[in-house]
Design a protein around this motif. Structure first.
Motif, PDB file in Angstrom:
ATOM      1  N   GLN A 498       0.783  -1.204  -0.049  1.00 39.51           N
ATOM      2  CA  GLN A 498      -0.066  -0.043   0.124  1.00 39.51           C
ATOM      3  C   GLN A 498       0.925   1.320   0.004  1.00 39.51           C
ATOM      4  O   GLN A 498       1.171   1.527  -1.068  1.00 39.51           O
ATOM      5  CB  GLN A 498      -0.933   0.129   1.103  1.00 39.51           C
ATOM      6  N   ARG A 499       1.070   1.864   1.094  1.00 40.31           N
ATOM      7  CA  ARG A 499       1.836   3.331   1.072  1.00 40.31           C
ATOM      8  C   ARG A 499       3.280   3.080   1.183  1.00 40.31           C
ATOM      9  O   ARG A 499       4.102   3.660   0.763  1.00 40.31           O
ATOM     10  CB  ARG A 499       1.331   4.150   2.349  1.00 40.31           C
ATOM     11  N   SER A 500       3.881   1.887   1.791  1.00 39.55           N
ATOM     12  CA  SER A 500       5.158   1.668   1.712  1.00 39.55           C
ATOM     13  C   SER A 500       5.762   0.313   0.914  1.00 39.55           C
ATOM     14  O   SER A 500       4.806  -0.427   0.584  1.00 39.55           O
ATOM     15  CB  SER A 500       5.702   1.620   3.198  1.00 39.55           C
ATOM     16  N   ARG A 501       6.993   0.141   0.858  1.00 41.64           N
ATOM     17  CA  ARG A 501       7.427  -0.969   0.301  1.00 41.64           C
ATOM     18  C   ARG A 501       7.072  -2.344   1.165  1.00 41.64           C
ATOM     19  O   ARG A 501       6.774  -2.215   2.205  1.00 41.64           O
ATOM     20  CB  ARG A 501       8.891  -0.872   0.245  1.00 41.64           C
ATOM     21  N   SER A 522       5.421  -3.563   7.522  1.00 43.27           N
ATOM     22  CA  SER A 522       4.365  -3.273   8.165  1.00 43.27           C
ATOM     23  C   SER A 522       4.265  -4.090   9.571  1.00 43.27           C
ATOM     24  O   SER A 522       3.539  -3.534  10.365  1.00 43.27           O
ATOM     25  CB  SER A 522       3.078  -3.003   7.362  1.00 43.27           C
ATOM     26  N   HIS A 526      -1.373  -8.632   5.217  1.00 47.80           N
ATOM     27  CA  HIS A 526      -2.301  -7.964   4.210  1.00 47.80           C
ATOM     28  C   HIS A 526      -3.196  -9.103   3.771  1.00 47.80           C
ATOM     29  O   HIS A 526      -3.021 -10.273   3.324  1.00 47.80           O
ATOM     30  CB  HIS A 526      -1.506  -7.376   2.946  1.00 47.80           C
TER      31      HIS A 526
END
Length: 576
Positions: A498-501, A522, A526
């Protein structure tokens, strides 16, 4: 106008009218004596009429079929209406007294015909309800196989072209290096020869100088020159300098055969596996499916309702927790039969326990933070050996045997299909990765290596699983992505977070086709749908999980979770 008997099929759906003159009502009944269809009102009148009151009137579907009217060839005044039971030929009543049929037994031909009609109607019903639909189902299955084979073959052709291009690039590179080496050798040899040539030039010049000196001594012009001439014995001709012939390099022609080139390019092989016969559902099952009972309909409805209502729970609920002795973390979980589970840590410890936490078996492997073991359909365990490039098998009696050799590829991850028992293996070399499919016996049947454009799909496929639709789902830590291909090897999508690697680790799927993957960045799992669309984050610290690294789902739709920093396995309910 009423339809004739020959025009009425047994399963007719048309509007059949009464045969009574001037009556256009719907036909519901049939007089077996008159061989006439009739409506309800005409039937009532037919049974009240004195001449026909004793006629047999039945519902139309139970009618007797009318025999074709035909005169006997031997007795032209008589109609054929009997069957000789011994000769099995139709005859007239007068033929019964002939010598050919004397002493034989006879049956009413109309009765025999009625019995046969009943049998044929049943056969027609069987054909319509079972044989024909089942055959049509087989045609659909074959059509699906045709599509599947075309996809597989196109994937093979694409892989072949890509492999050939890769070999061509390698050949061009090696040829360029060899030519550069020849150029350097040539320059070195020419430099040596040029030096020798200069050395000889210098020597010839010295000889010429010496000749001039000697000529000057032959006719001295003064006493001083004569004095030098008298001393000429001191002049010495130097020997010719030694030089060496160059030794040119030798080009050794490559020793290769067509088979060697085929090994470089790869080859297509047909598995030595006997094709499985297509399953034909039993007639009883087919009949039941076509006409289910009320109880069966209720059961089917309940099963369908369960799947339709199964969905994400509003919260993740802890069900139970297990401690696994002999490991420092839980990097991968393989669920077995009879309440057994296998757990591995980053140090290569592979431990089997029961659900009470009792250690049943421990093996030291060279595996690490990869999904390198899986339980097979027969309850055994197979695991990868990266260093020796083999896959080992542990049978239910705890015997360890070498099962599959992977050649030059290091096997990283492995998964035994719940659909058909195939074995999926994620592998790598220094340059790229691939997924190889084997059947239950260890025969290689598929390689998945490149995408539709011929580019390498994988670099480090260290966790692998299969979805309910046959998709192969891979966690590739070097690609920072979840890579999903269909069962023919065609790339479907890549999920990169999503927002990061994304740094994906453990991966699994559930009964709804969800994909769950642990992310080291994270520190959460997911949740994706089967098409790669992000749905939500699971296994957060609020749900009691700090560092999820491994996941799997059991037959009761419970989610089993392992963390890298503890030796506990926690079970959660996340579907309802």
């Amino acid at each position: 106008m009423a339809l004739s008997e020959s025009q009425i099929p047994s399963d007719a759906q048309h509007y059949l009218v009464c045969a009574t003159e001037d009556c256009k009502r719907n036909c519901q009944f049939y007089c077996n004596d008159c061989h006439q269809p009739m409506c309800e009102q005409c039937r009532d009148g037919h049974q009240k009429y004195k001449k026909t009151q004793n006629h047999e009137v039945v519902p139309y579907k139970l009618r007797k079929r009318q025999l074709p009217v035909e005169k006997c060839k031997i007795h032209p005044t008589k109609e054929i209406d009997l069957l000789c039971g011994e000769c099995q030929i139709p005859i007239c009543s007068k033929c019964t007294g002939t010598k050919e049929h004397r002493g034989h037994w006879f049956t009413n031909l109309e009765m025999v015909f009625a019995e046969k009609v009943s049998i044929y109607n049943k056969e027609i019903a069987n054909i319509r309800s079972y044989f024909e639909p089942t055959s049509q189902d087989l045609k659909k299955e074959i059509a699906g196989d045709v599509t599947e084979i075309k996809k597989v073959m196109e994937s093979i052709r694409t892989s072949m072209k890509a492999e050939a291009e890769s070999v061509k690039k390698l050949v061009d590179t090696l040829t360029s290096d060899n030519i550069e080496q020849v150029h350097k050798l040539e320059q070195s040899l020419l430099q040596t020869l040029n030096g020798q040539n200069q050395q000889i030039d210098d020597y010839i010049n010295s000889l010429n100088d010496l000749v001039k000196t000697f000529y000057g001594y032959l006719s001295p012009s003064n006493i001083e020159q004569l004095t030098f001439a008298l001393k000429s014995e001191n002049l010495v001709i130097r020997p010719i300098p030694e030089t060496s012939k160059p030794v040119p390099p030798i080009f050794t022609v490559g020793q290769y055969s067509q088979e060697d080139v085929a090994k470089l390019l790869g080859k297509i092989t047909v598995p030595n596996t006997k094709p499985e016969n297509r399953k034909i559902k039993p007639m009883e099952t087919a009949s039941t499916q076509l006409k289910p009972t009320g109880k069966q309909r209720k059961q089917d409805r309940e099963k369908s309702d369960v799947k339709q209502t199964l969905c994400m729970s509003s919260s993740v609920t802890k069900v139970r927790k297990y401690t696994v002795p002999g490991v420092d973390g839980v990097f991968h979980i393989s669920l077995g039969k009879s309440d057994r589970l296998w757990v591995s840590d980053v140090y290569g410890n592979l431990v089997q326990t029961d659900l009470q936490g009792n250690q049943l078996q421990k093996i030291q492997t060279n595996g690490g933070s990869d999904g390198y073991h899986t339980v097979t359909q027969d309850g055994g365990l197979i695991y990868t050996d990266r260093e020796n490039k083999v896959i080992n098998k542990i049978t239910p009696d705890n015997t360890i045997t070498e099962f599959i050799k992977t050649g030059n590829w290091e096997p990283l991850s492995i998964h035994s299909s719940h659909i058909n028992g195939d074995i999926l293996v994620g592998m790598k070399t220094d340059e790229e990765g691939k997924v190889t499919r084997y059947n239950k016996t260890g025969t290689e049947i598929q390689n998945i290596q490149r995408d539709n454009k011929g580019q390498p799909l994988y670099k480090y496929p260290h966790y692998i699983t299969e979805n309910i639709n046959g998709d192969v789902c891979v966690s590739d830590i070097d690609k920072h992505a979840v890579l999903v291909v269909d069962k023919s090897g065609q790339h479907r999508f890549s999920y990169t977070g999503q927002r990061s690697r994304l740094d994906p680790f453990g991966i699994c799927t559930d009964v709804l086709g969800h994909i769950l993957v642990c992310d080291e960045i994270s520190e959460k799992a997911h949740l994706l749908n089967r098409d790669g669309q992000f749905l939500s984050l699971l296994l957060t610290p609020q749900q009691g999980v700090d560092y999820p690294y491994s996941v799997c789902v059991d037959g009761e739709n419970n989610l089993w979770v392992g963390e890298w920093d503890t030796n506990t396995v926690t079970v959660y309910k996340y579907l309802q």
